[in-house]
Design a protein around this motif. Structure first.
Motif, PDB file in Angstrom:
ATOM      1  N   LYS A   1      31.037 -68.575  38.253  1.00 27.08           N
ATOM      2  CA  LYS A   1      31.956 -68.398  39.390  1.00 27.08           C
ATOM      3  C   LYS A   1      32.528 -66.981  39.465  1.00 27.08           C
ATOM      4  O   LYS A   1      33.234 -66.651  40.426  1.00 27.08           O
ATOM      5  CB  LYS A   1      33.107 -69.403  39.271  1.00 27.08           C
ATOM      6  N   LEU A   2      32.253 -66.132  38.468  1.00 27.11           N
ATOM      7  CA  LEU A   2      32.792 -64.760  38.495  1.00 27.11           C
ATOM      8  C   LEU A   2      32.152 -63.986  39.653  1.00 27.11           C
ATOM      9  O   LEU A   2      30.942 -64.118  39.905  1.00 27.11           O
ATOM     10  CB  LEU A   2      32.516 -64.039  37.169  1.00 27.11           C
ATOM     11  N   SER A   3      32.947 -63.136  40.300  1.00 30.95           N
ATOM     12  CA  SER A   3      32.442 -62.491  41.528  1.00 30.95           C
ATOM     13  C   SER A   3      31.233 -61.579  41.282  1.00 30.95           C
ATOM     14  O   SER A   3      30.359 -61.481  42.128  1.00 30.95           O
ATOM     15  CB  SER A   3      33.565 -61.711  42.207  1.00 30.95           C
ATOM     16  N   SER A   4      31.140 -60.929  40.125  1.00 29.19           N
ATOM     17  CA  SER A   4      30.024 -60.005  39.907  1.00 29.19           C
ATOM     18  C   SER A   4      28.793 -60.668  39.296  1.00 29.19           C
ATOM     19  O   SER A   4      27.807 -60.008  39.009  1.00 29.19           O
ATOM     20  CB  SER A   4      30.461 -58.876  38.970  1.00 29.19           C
ATOM     21  N   VAL A   5      28.877 -61.972  39.078  1.00 29.49           N
ATOM     22  CA  VAL A   5      27.731 -62.666  38.481  1.00 29.49           C
ATOM     23  C   VAL A   5      26.821 -63.183  39.589  1.00 29.49           C
ATOM     24  O   VAL A   5      27.256 -63.921  40.482  1.00 29.49           O
ATOM     25  CB  VAL A   5      28.210 -63.813  37.558  1.00 29.49           C
ATOM     26  N   ILE A   6      25.568 -62.754  39.548  1.00 31.34           N
ATOM     27  CA  ILE A   6      24.610 -63.180  40.593  1.00 31.34           C
ATOM     28  C   ILE A   6      24.040 -64.551  40.235  1.00 31.34           C
ATOM     29  O   ILE A   6      24.050 -65.463  41.039  1.00 31.34           O
ATOM     30  CB  ILE A   6      23.484 -62.125  40.745  1.00 31.34           C
ATOM     31  N   GLN A   7      23.565 -64.684  39.016  1.00 32.09           N
ATOM     32  CA  GLN A   7      23.100 -66.006  38.555  1.00 32.09           C
ATOM     33  C   GLN A   7      22.971 -66.056  37.039  1.00 32.09           C
ATOM     34  O   GLN A   7      22.812 -65.020  36.393  1.00 32.09           O
ATOM     35  CB  GLN A   7      21.754 -66.373  39.195  1.00 32.09           C
ATOM     36  N   ILE A   8      23.044 -67.287  36.528  1.00 29.41           N
ATOM     37  CA  ILE A   8      22.724 -67.472  35.110  1.00 29.41           C
ATOM     38  C   ILE A   8      21.250 -67.814  35.088  1.00 29.41           C
ATOM     39  O   ILE A   8      20.830 -68.889  35.524  1.00 29.41           O
ATOM     40  CB  ILE A   8      23.603 -68.559  34.486  1.00 29.41           C
TER      41      ILE A   8
ATOM     42  N   ASP B   1      27.560 -83.850  21.583  1.00 24.66           N
ATOM     43  CA  ASP B   1      28.101 -82.486  21.635  1.00 24.66           C
ATOM     44  C   ASP B   1      27.479 -81.681  20.485  1.00 24.66           C
ATOM     45  O   ASP B   1      28.122 -81.386  19.485  1.00 24.66           O
ATOM     46  CB  ASP B   1      29.630 -82.513  21.520  1.00 24.66           C
ATOM     47  N   PHE B   2      26.165 -81.321  20.676  1.00 28.52           N
ATOM     48  CA  PHE B   2      25.461 -80.594  19.620  1.00 28.52           C
ATOM     49  C   PHE B   2      26.121 -79.251  19.368  1.00 28.52           C
ATOM     50  O   PHE B   2      26.679 -78.653  20.279  1.00 28.52           O
ATOM     51  CB  PHE B   2      24.015 -80.275  20.026  1.00 28.52           C
ATOM     52  N   THR B   3      25.937 -78.760  18.175  1.00 28.43           N
ATOM     53  CA  THR B   3      26.381 -77.406  17.857  1.00 28.43           C
ATOM     54  C   THR B   3      25.137 -76.552  17.687  1.00 28.43           C
ATOM     55  O   THR B   3      24.199 -76.941  16.996  1.00 28.43           O
ATOM     56  CB  THR B   3      27.183 -77.416  16.545  1.00 28.43           C
ATOM     57  N   SER B   4      25.128 -75.410  18.341  1.00 31.85           N
ATOM     58  CA  SER B   4      23.938 -74.568  18.283  1.00 31.85           C
ATOM     59  C   SER B   4      24.294 -73.155  18.710  1.00 31.85           C
ATOM     60  O   SER B   4      25.294 -72.949  19.413  1.00 31.85           O
ATOM     61  CB  SER B   4      22.914 -75.173  19.270  1.00 31.85           C
ATOM     62  N   GLY B   5      23.468 -72.195  18.289  1.00 27.35           N
ATOM     63  CA  GLY B   5      23.573 -70.870  18.882  1.00 27.35           C
ATOM     64  C   GLY B   5      22.906 -70.921  20.255  1.00 27.35           C
ATOM     65  O   GLY B   5      22.132 -71.841  20.535  1.00 27.35           O
ATOM     66  N   TYR B   6      23.216 -69.955  21.097  1.00 26.95           N
ATOM     67  CA  TYR B   6      22.627 -69.940  22.444  1.00 26.95           C
ATOM     68  C   TYR B   6      22.148 -68.558  22.829  1.00 26.95           C
ATOM     69  O   TYR B   6      22.764 -67.550  22.462  1.00 26.95           O
ATOM     70  CB  TYR B   6      23.661 -70.400  23.496  1.00 26.95           C
ATOM     71  N   TYR B   7      21.047 -68.549  23.577  1.00 28.91           N
ATOM     72  CA  TYR B   7      20.578 -67.344  24.267  1.00 28.91           C
ATOM     73  C   TYR B   7      20.921 -67.568  25.740  1.00 28.91           C
ATOM     74  O   TYR B   7      20.593 -68.627  26.305  1.00 28.91           O
ATOM     75  CB  TYR B   7      19.065 -67.219  24.060  1.00 28.91           C
ATOM     76  N   ILE B   8      21.598 -66.594  26.316  1.00 29.50           N
ATOM     77  CA  ILE B   8      22.012 -66.743  27.716  1.00 29.50           C
ATOM     78  C   ILE B   8      21.693 -65.445  28.449  1.00 29.50           C
ATOM     79  O   ILE B   8      22.104 -64.357  28.025  1.00 29.50           O
ATOM     80  CB  ILE B   8      23.531 -67.056  27.807  1.00 29.50           C
ATOM     81  N   ASP B   9      20.931 -65.559  29.525  1.00 31.28           N
ATOM     82  CA  ASP B   9      20.512 -64.392  30.302  1.00 31.28           C
ATOM     83  C   ASP B   9      21.233 -64.465  31.652  1.00 31.28           C
ATOM     84  O   ASP B   9      21.061 -65.431  32.406  1.00 31.28           O
ATOM     85  CB  ASP B   9      18.979 -64.473  30.486  1.00 31.28           C
ATOM     86  N   VAL B  10      22.067 -63.451  31.913  1.00 34.19           N
ATOM     87  CA  VAL B  10      22.885 -63.496  33.133  1.00 34.19           C
ATOM     88  C   VAL B  10      22.554 -62.294  34.033  1.00 34.19           C
ATOM     89  O   VAL B  10      22.615 -61.141  33.587  1.00 34.19           O
ATOM     90  CB  VAL B  10      24.401 -63.431  32.782  1.00 34.19           C
ATOM     91  N   ALA B  11      22.209 -62.551  35.282  1.00 31.32           N
ATOM     92  CA  ALA B  11      21.976 -61.465  36.244  1.00 31.32           C
ATOM     93  C   ALA B  11      23.321 -61.126  36.889  1.00 31.32           C
ATOM     94  O   ALA B  11      24.041 -62.016  37.358  1.00 31.32           O
ATOM     95  CB  ALA B  11      20.977 -61.922  37.309  1.00 31.32           C
ATOM     96  N   VAL B  12      23.663 -59.823  36.867  1.00 26.14           N
ATOM     97  CA  VAL B  12      24.996 -59.406  37.361  1.00 26.14           C
ATOM     98  C   VAL B  12      24.879 -58.174  38.250  1.00 26.14           C
ATOM     99  O   VAL B  12      23.854 -57.485  38.245  1.00 26.14           O
ATOM    100  CB  VAL B  12      25.946 -59.066  36.174  1.00 26.14           C
TER     101      VAL B  12
ATOM    102  N   VAL C   1      21.954 -59.962  28.340  1.00 28.20           N
ATOM    103  CA  VAL C   1      21.447 -61.043  27.486  1.00 28.20           C
ATOM    104  C   VAL C   1      22.419 -61.241  26.333  1.00 28.20           C
ATOM    105  O   VAL C   1      22.733 -60.291  25.616  1.00 28.20           O
ATOM    106  CB  VAL C   1      20.045 -60.686  26.957  1.00 28.20           C
ATOM    107  N   PHE C   2      22.912 -62.476  26.192  1.00 28.10           N
ATOM    108  CA  PHE C   2      23.855 -62.799  25.115  1.00 28.10           C
ATOM    109  C   PHE C   2      23.179 -63.696  24.087  1.00 28.10           C
ATOM    110  O   PHE C   2      22.406 -64.585  24.444  1.00 28.10           O
ATOM    111  CB  PHE C   2      25.059 -63.580  25.667  1.00 28.10           C
TER     112      PHE C   2
END
Ligand code: NAP
Ligand code: HSE
Length: 424
Positions: A410-417, A342-353, A390-391
């Motif tokens: 699973k959120l309705s407005s989220v197209i993809q991660i 269970d590494f600890t790290s910052g993350y970059y997350i790009d979500v298409a919505v 982008v988070f």
């Protein structure tokens, strides 16, 4: 001065590089090292590699047993690559009392524990400086320095091919396939480049480096591994805009009484020393409890730098400077060593919505509910009712991030991660 006779098994990029150095610098090596090294045999599939390089074809040998039986040969260079038949060939050489110099990290990571006892039994050496970080003498440094230090962490860019590809994509806007072809043409890539781009090569090297650094056996299979094939041009653009470079990192670090060992792409802040390592260059950033931070830097792949490491080991072997590794190379993880998953790290997350009011807030709520704290969120201008957010997160546990992503998906407005990359 008496001639010392050696043989080369595998006359490709590295074997050819070593042969060139031995030929060009023969006089210099005689003068400075007091050894006159002559290549007596070259083993390969056929004579073509010798002909291509203008090497006398009478050196060609296809019979490994003839080579093993020749008592004049003191040292054999193995630069064929792969596990078999390299392993059997090396075993034959060690069993007949010849020291072996190899660049084969895959074989070492998988079979070190089987090869080294044969070397010890026959009082000959198994040298492997060329297996990690090309021409940079990191194996020697880890084996012979820091005896008084407890190494706390090793962060490395230890695969030249992937670093070359990521640098070409980032600096020249080159596409992935073209950059990979170029790395192959330059002799950086493995025979099967999946080993590079899927992170296997870096994991083999990390197994060797972490074993030496932490004085225990870190089996290759225990290393978390992710390659660079999912890193897109868009990720590279986003990274640059946010002040980062993307690098394939190999990380080994102590955590409490456990160890974290992982290979994956990561965002590295542009002002971090590792961010400036580009092209086929490699670096290992090491922290010891007394020596502090050190960075080893240099060409990580290619004929001449790797050939240089090979020749240096050949000279060491011929001088009888034989040392065995001081870690328990049983091929198994020591029962007392806990691996941290269970590494600890910052993350970059790009979500298409879908470009609708409230989406950002719903995603942020999921992160908050899972104890993931957002450092920055940026939204691209929307097009055709879609947009991307982008988070960047603060350091969070891997499990918390995965739980969040599962819920966000699973959120309705989220197209993809679209993308998830750790931040150093
Ligand atoms: P390479 O260019 O493909 O050379 C390997 C040579 O060995 C080729 O001539 C190959 O012939 C021959 N060979 C392979 N299997 C053989 C067999 N069963 N019998 C006889 N000959 C055989 O590879 P390389 O890039 O030099 O890499 C060699 C080793 O060094 C690998 O372990 C690699 O991981 C390691 N290494 C490479 C680099 C680098 O920058 N390239 C750096 C550090 C370490 P064919 O071409 O006909 O297969
Ligand atoms: N394929 C390897 C790399 C060769 O690209 O780093 C050097 O070990």
């Amino acid at each position: 001065m008496k001639k010392k006779k050696i043989a080369i098994m595998g006359l490709g990029t590295v074997g050819g590089g070593a042969y060139d150095i031995l030929t060009r610098n023969r006089e210099y090596i005689m003068k400075t090292q007091g050894v006159d090294i002559e290549v007596k045999y070259i083993l390969d599939r056929d004579v073509t590699p010798l002909e291509k390089r203008g090497i006398p074809t009478e050196l060609f040998c296809s019979d490994v047993d003839k080579l093993a039986a020749d008592k004049e040969i003191e040292v054999v260079i193995e630069t064929m690559g792969g596990v078999q038949p390299a392993k059997t060939f090396i075993e034959k050489m060690l069993a007949s009392g010849k020291s072996v110099v190899t660049a084969n990290k895959e074989l070492l990571a998988k079979s070190w524990h089987e090869l080294e006892p044969i070397a010890r039994k026959n009082k000959c050496g198994l040298f492997f400086e060329a297996s990690c970080v090309g021409g940079v003498p990191i194996i020697r440094a880890l084996g012979e320095s820091f005896q008084g230090d407890r190494v706390e962490s090793v962060y490395g860019i230890i695969n030249g091919t992937t670093n070359y590809i990521l640098s070409k994509m980032s600096k020249d806007g080159c596409d992935y396939a073209t950059a990979l072809k170029e790395a192959q043409r330059l002799g950086y890539a493995e025979a099967n480049p999946s080993s590079d781009v899927d992170g296997y090569d870096a994991a083999y090297k990390l197994s060797i480096l972490a074993s030496l650094a932490f004085h225990t056996c870190v089996p290759y299979g225990c290393i978390y591994r992710e390659g660079i094939t999912k890193v897109s041009a868009r990720d590279i653009e986003n990274a640059s805009r946010l002040g980062y470079e993307i690098k394939l990192l190999a990380i080994g670090k102590r955590k409490g009484d456990g160890l974290e060992v992982r290979v994956h792409p990561a965002f590295v802040e542009k002002d971090h020393a590792l961010a400036s390592v580009s092209g086929a260059f490699n670096a290992v950033y090491l922290t010891g409890d007394h020596v502090g931070n050190l960075m080893f830097y240099g060409a990580g792949a290619g004929a001449a730098p790797t050939g240089s490491a090979i020749v240096s080991d050949v000279i060491k072997a011929l001088k009888g400077d034989i040392k065995y590794c001081d870690f328990d190379n049983s091929g198994k993880l020591d029962g007392k060593v806990k691996l941290v998953s269970d590494f600890t790290s910052g993350y970059y997350i790009d979500v298409a919505v879908e470009d609708k009011p409230g989406v950002l807030s719903r995603i942020s709520t999921v992160f908050g509910d899972n104890d993931v704290s957002i450092k920055a969120a940026t939204q691209a201008p929307g097009e055709n009712g879609r947009t991307a957010i982008v988070f960047l997160t603060y350091a969070a546990g891997e499990k918390a991030i995965m739980r969040s992503l599962d819920e966000i998906g699973k959120l309705s407005s989220v197209i993809q991660i679209s993308s998830v990359i750790r931040v150093l």
